[in-house]
Structures are given as C-alpha cells and as structure tokens.
Design an enzyme around this catalytic site. Sequence first.
Site, mmCIF file in Angstrom:
data_model
loop_
_atom_site.group_PDB
_atom_site.id
_atom_site.type_symbol
_atom_site.label_atom_id
_atom_site.label_comp_id
_atom_site.label_asym_id
_atom_site.label_seq_id
_atom_site.Cartn_x
_atom_site.Cartn_y
_atom_site.Cartn_z
ATOM 1 N N GLU A 230 11.564 -10.887 6.824
ATOM 2 C CA GLU A 230 12.149 -9.544 6.738
ATOM 3 C C GLU A 230 10.983 -8.586 6.573
ATOM 4 O O GLU A 230 10.348 -8.570 5.519
ATOM 5 C CB GLU A 230 13.096 -9.440 5.539
ATOM 6 C CG GLU A 230 14.360 -10.265 5.664
ATOM 7 C CD GLU A 230 15.301 -9.760 6.723
ATOM 8 O OE1 GLU A 230 15.088 -8.649 7.256
ATOM 9 O OE2 GLU A 230 16.246 -10.488 7.046
ATOM 10 N N CYS A 264 12.601 -0.582 2.665
ATOM 11 C CA CYS A 264 12.299 -0.951 4.063
ATOM 12 C C CYS A 264 13.234 -0.247 5.029
ATOM 13 O O CYS A 264 12.815 0.183 6.097
ATOM 14 C CB CYS A 264 12.364 -2.459 4.243
ATOM 15 S SG CYS A 264 13.964 -3.158 3.833
HETATM 16 P P1 NAD Z 1 3.218 -7.245 1.204
HETATM 17 O O1 NAD Z 1 3.495 -7.757 2.566
HETATM 18 O O2 NAD Z 1 1.884 -6.716 0.894
HETATM 19 O O3 NAD Z 1 3.450 -8.429 0.138
HETATM 20 C C1 NAD Z 1 4.651 -9.159 0.097
HETATM 21 C C2 NAD Z 1 4.402 -10.498 -0.605
HETATM 22 O O4 NAD Z 1 3.487 -11.273 0.156
HETATM 23 C C3 NAD Z 1 3.817 -10.363 -1.999
HETATM 24 O O5 NAD Z 1 4.412 -11.327 -2.837
HETATM 25 C C4 NAD Z 1 2.339 -10.669 -1.764
HETATM 26 O O6 NAD Z 1 1.688 -11.183 -2.901
HETATM 27 C C5 NAD Z 1 2.395 -11.710 -0.675
HETATM 28 N N1 NAD Z 1 1.168 -11.755 0.156
HETATM 29 C C6 NAD Z 1 0.285 -10.737 0.371
HETATM 30 N N2 NAD Z 1 -0.686 -11.138 1.215
HETATM 31 C C7 NAD Z 1 -0.425 -12.430 1.553
HETATM 32 C C8 NAD Z 1 -1.045 -13.378 2.421
HETATM 33 N N3 NAD Z 1 -2.149 -13.105 3.122
HETATM 34 N N4 NAD Z 1 -0.475 -14.604 2.551
HETATM 35 C C9 NAD Z 1 0.640 -14.909 1.878
HETATM 36 N N5 NAD Z 1 1.287 -14.036 1.039
HETATM 37 C C10 NAD Z 1 0.762 -12.819 0.871
HETATM 38 O O7 NAD Z 1 4.389 -6.204 0.931
HETATM 39 P P2 NAD Z 1 4.551 -5.197 -0.283
HETATM 40 O O8 NAD Z 1 3.426 -4.217 -0.212
HETATM 41 O O9 NAD Z 1 4.786 -5.951 -1.541
HETATM 42 O O10 NAD Z 1 5.943 -4.477 0.135
HETATM 43 C C11 NAD Z 1 6.019 -3.425 1.044
HETATM 44 C C12 NAD Z 1 6.339 -3.898 2.458
HETATM 45 O O11 NAD Z 1 7.475 -4.731 2.463
HETATM 46 C C13 NAD Z 1 6.680 -2.771 3.416
HETATM 47 O O12 NAD Z 1 6.034 -2.993 4.647
HETATM 48 C C14 NAD Z 1 8.186 -2.881 3.598
HETATM 49 O O13 NAD Z 1 8.681 -2.332 4.762
HETATM 50 C C15 NAD Z 1 8.370 -4.339 3.513
HETATM 51 N N6 NAD Z 1 9.755 -4.660 3.152
HETATM 52 C C16 NAD Z 1 10.620 -5.162 4.102
HETATM 53 C C17 NAD Z 1 11.949 -5.419 3.762
HETATM 54 C C18 NAD Z 1 12.959 -5.964 4.750
HETATM 55 O O14 NAD Z 1 13.993 -6.469 4.335
HETATM 56 N N7 NAD Z 1 12.741 -5.891 6.036
HETATM 57 C C19 NAD Z 1 12.374 -5.163 2.471
HETATM 58 C C20 NAD Z 1 11.472 -4.647 1.558
HETATM 59 C C21 NAD Z 1 10.151 -4.411 1.907
#
Ligand code: NAD
Length: 478
Positions: A230, A264
């Site tokens: 997502e 999101c």
């Molecule tokens: P992010 O992608 O930076 O991090 C999400 C998770 O992934 C965290 O737990 C983080 O620690 C982990 N992570 C980070 N780098 C990683 C890597 N290289 N390998 C594995 N895991 C890793 O997202 P964020 O900054 O926490 O949240 C904001 C983003 O999330 C926005 O882009 C938003 O649009 C998206 N989002 C999407 C939805 C949806 O349902 N489509 C919902 C909420 C947020």
Amino acid sequence: MTVSPSTYEIHDPATLEVVDAAPLHTAADVELAVARAGTAAAAWAADREARRDALRSIAGAIRTEAPRLGEILSREQGKVLREAVMEFTVAAGLFDYYADLEWDQTEYLPERDGRRLAVQYQPVGLVGAITPWNFPISLLAVKLAPALVAGCTVIAKPSPSTPLSTIAMVELMNTILPQHVLACVTGRGVLSRALSTLPGVRKISFTGSTEVGTAIMAQAAPTVKRVTLELGGNDPAIVLPDADPSFTAAGIIGSAFRNAGQVCMAVKRVFVPRSRAAEFTEALAAAAAGLVVGRGLDAGTGMGPMHNAAQRDLVAGLVKQATADGGRLAFGGGTGTELPGYFMQPTIVADAPYDTPLVCTEQFGSALPVSVYDDVEQVLAHLNGQEFGLGASVWTPDLERADNLASRIEAGTVWINQHTQVEVDAPFGGWKASGMGRERGSWGLSEYLQTRTVNAVAGAHGAGGSAAGAHGAGGSAA
Ligand code: NAD
C-alpha cells in the site's frame, strides 16, 4: 522476547519532549521472533473458531482501552486526540469484521470424469507487517485482523518514530492470543530488511512510501515472499463548475488537513474551473482558516503538528517553490502556534501550475495547491498520465456526470462529493505506482491465504485395471 536490551527515545512532535523509550531490537531479535512464531504456527492454523473468538475478544479489549491507547498515539505521532482514539475504534471494528466474515476453507469444483476437485484455503504462513508513522494503528490492524483470522502468525514492525502505540496494542492483544502468534520488533535501520529477507517469513504486508515499497519488493524476491504494497498517492479533487463552494470546500479541507495532511488518500491537490476559480479558492481558504493549530492532546485543537522536521521542511520548501513558479498564497504559510514542534498552518496555494512539485509529487503535509482548468478532459488526461493511482474525487451535484468521470479515472478508489472515506468491506489499494494487492473486505483476507488443490479419483484399487490410480498395476505415470 528481547535479546538486545537497549532502548531509544521517542519524541512528541508538538513539544519535542521525550514521550518514552522503545526497545532497540536487532536483526538477531527478528530471527528469534521468527523461530518462536514457528513454534506457534501449527496450533494457531488448526482451529478457525478459536481464532475468531480471539479476534472478538481483542476487539472488545481495544474498545475498552481506546482512551488510554489513544493518548499514547497522540503523544508520539502528534495527531489530534479524538483522531488517535478513532484509530483504535477503527481497529476494533476491523477485528470484529474479520471475526465474523464467512469464508469457505474448502471449496469443491464440479466433478469431471470421476475426478473430485477440492480447493483448500490455507494460511500463507508467517507475515511481516511493516507500517508507516502516519496511521500506526489502523494501518496495522488492517493487516493483523485478516492475517490472524486466516491462521497466519505475524511480526509487526512499526515505524521507528511511532513504536509506542504498536507496542501497547500488541501487549494488549497478547493477553488474549496464544504465545508467539504475534510479536512486535522495534528499532531503526536493518529491522525491516531482516523481515523481508529471512526465509521463515512467507509474506510481507507493507504500507509506506513507493520508494521503500519497491525496495522491499526487491528484498523479498530471492525468497519468493508474497507482498502486499500500500504505497503513496497524490489524490486530486476535481471540482466541476456546478459544485457548491462552501459544501465542497468543507469536504475537501476536512480530507486535505486530517492528520495534518499526512494521509495517503487525502486530497493532495484541487482542480477548479477557471470560471469559478476565485469563489472556490476563497471558500477553501476560509475553511482552512477555521482549523485551530495546536497540540493534539489539547482540547480545541483542530490540526496537530506534522510528524517530523524533515517532512515539515520538505512541504514548506514545496510551498515556497510553488509560489516562485507562479502560485499565490491564499492562506497560511506560517506555523500558527508558539509551540516549538513541527507545525505548519493549513496552507492554500492558489493558481498552482500543474508541473510545480507541490502539485505533481506527493507532498504529504499541511499544504494544498489549487490549480485551474479550462477543460476537465484535459485534467483527466493529465492525471491518467501520471504514475500515482490511489484515489481521486469528483465534486458536483450531477451524479450521472460524476459517475461518467469516475469510471475513467485510473485509481483504486474514486469518491463522489467526499474524499478519504473507507469501508471495512470494500477493497482498498492503488493502481500503478500506488500499490499492489488489496486490503479490506474478502479481498484483504485472500492476501493471507494460499490454495492447495486436491485432485482425486477413487482409483481401481485391487481390480488390477489400467485406469488412472490403479496402483496395483505398477503404473507410475508422471
Ligand atoms: P516509509 O516508506 O519511509 O516507511 C514505512 C516503513 O518502512 C517504516 O516502518 C520504515 O521503518 C520501513 N522502512 C524504511 N526504509 C526501509 C527499507 N529500505 N527496507 C525495509 N523497510 C524500510 O513511509 P513513512 O514515511 O513512514 O510514511 C509515509 C508514506 O507512506 C507516504 O508515502 C504515504 O503515502 C505512504 N502511505 C501509504 C498508505 C496506503 O495505504 N497506500 C497509507 C499510509 C501511508
């Protein structure tokens, strides 16, 4: 379950004070959690009624504890307290929904030529649930509820900056669940990678940015894990000329600045007809001005801070660039409070050009660009030409026209005269770079099930015949 006892501090985004400390787990802790989940898997997968009962009890416990849990979430994330409490009530609703969802564990296909076809639905195995900081609880529950009812074990890995509410909810759930069915690992850096690479983990369910989602998909590839992603969005609100300005503005602002715009599927950009651009922009600015900025825990706060300095600085920079590119500040631009945290007023940029990054990238914060169009078909072509496809909305009293437009938008959800509303039983997910797989409803459950087809014939045992299955005849047809 900790191997490594060290901790790290979690800060309140409104006051910058320390809220609490969380365990700094390592990859070795993840390995231990995987091994322990293996000891619980068979018994958990064996009894669906026990799983459903557990989910119902979890829903009840979360509802009872929601005020306490919501406060933890508000303090670590920054969101308004009632929205934080609502995350837990939404979670409880998801556990109840999946506890009650009817699904066949075995489905029989029509017999053919004496063959009996049974399709058995089995849990995919251990799930790594990786979540972002914007909705730490509801986005976790939408994974936990279907995964657990399907018979999977789960390791939750929250965002490094919002682990406390997840730890608290997992602790509460573990007063009900059998040991090792559900674990939580917290910390920085390598943890998610350990989850997405270890062979014992059979599936990664990830919510977060498109950039990290694609990295996780690559990490999961060598061990052929299933993935549900997502990802990000850049949802447009398309306002048609016959829309009512104050109704439309109230709906759009309610979506765009919920959780300080860090949603999101929030409205991230607005397209208004040139003929009524001034009216709509004025109505949007007036609705934004009505939001009181402050600490999420304080009564009267309508919008909290952004979650971290990097995100606030990024969005402030995009606003600055949009005004340099020809946009005009219609409201906001400041912090709106004396508090030291990562605040940004709800900020409206009028006349924003389509190609300024505030419009054409996912800004994820307390700003909203308003762009003007002459022909709505050009807006549609512009939007469908882009990579994001999470959601969109159309605003007009003419439902026939709205349906026509909705049916041509490349997105997982299209709202009409609303935006951001999600349903427990309707699929949610993105097209194109906004994701892969679906959450919610029976679609969400199927992400945690795999099929086993059992194809049987009675066989001519003892008859010495030559039909398929005549084991006595010494045949071994491959
Ligand atoms: P992010 O992608 O930076 O991090 C999400 C998770 O992934 C965290 O737990 C983080 O620690 C982990 N992570 C980070 N780098 C990683 C890597 N290289 N390998 C594995 N895991 C890793 O997202 P964020 O900054 O926490 O949240 C904001 C983003 O999330 C926005 O882009 C938003 O649009 C998206 N989002 C999407 C939805 C949806 O349902 N489509 C919902 C909420 C947020």
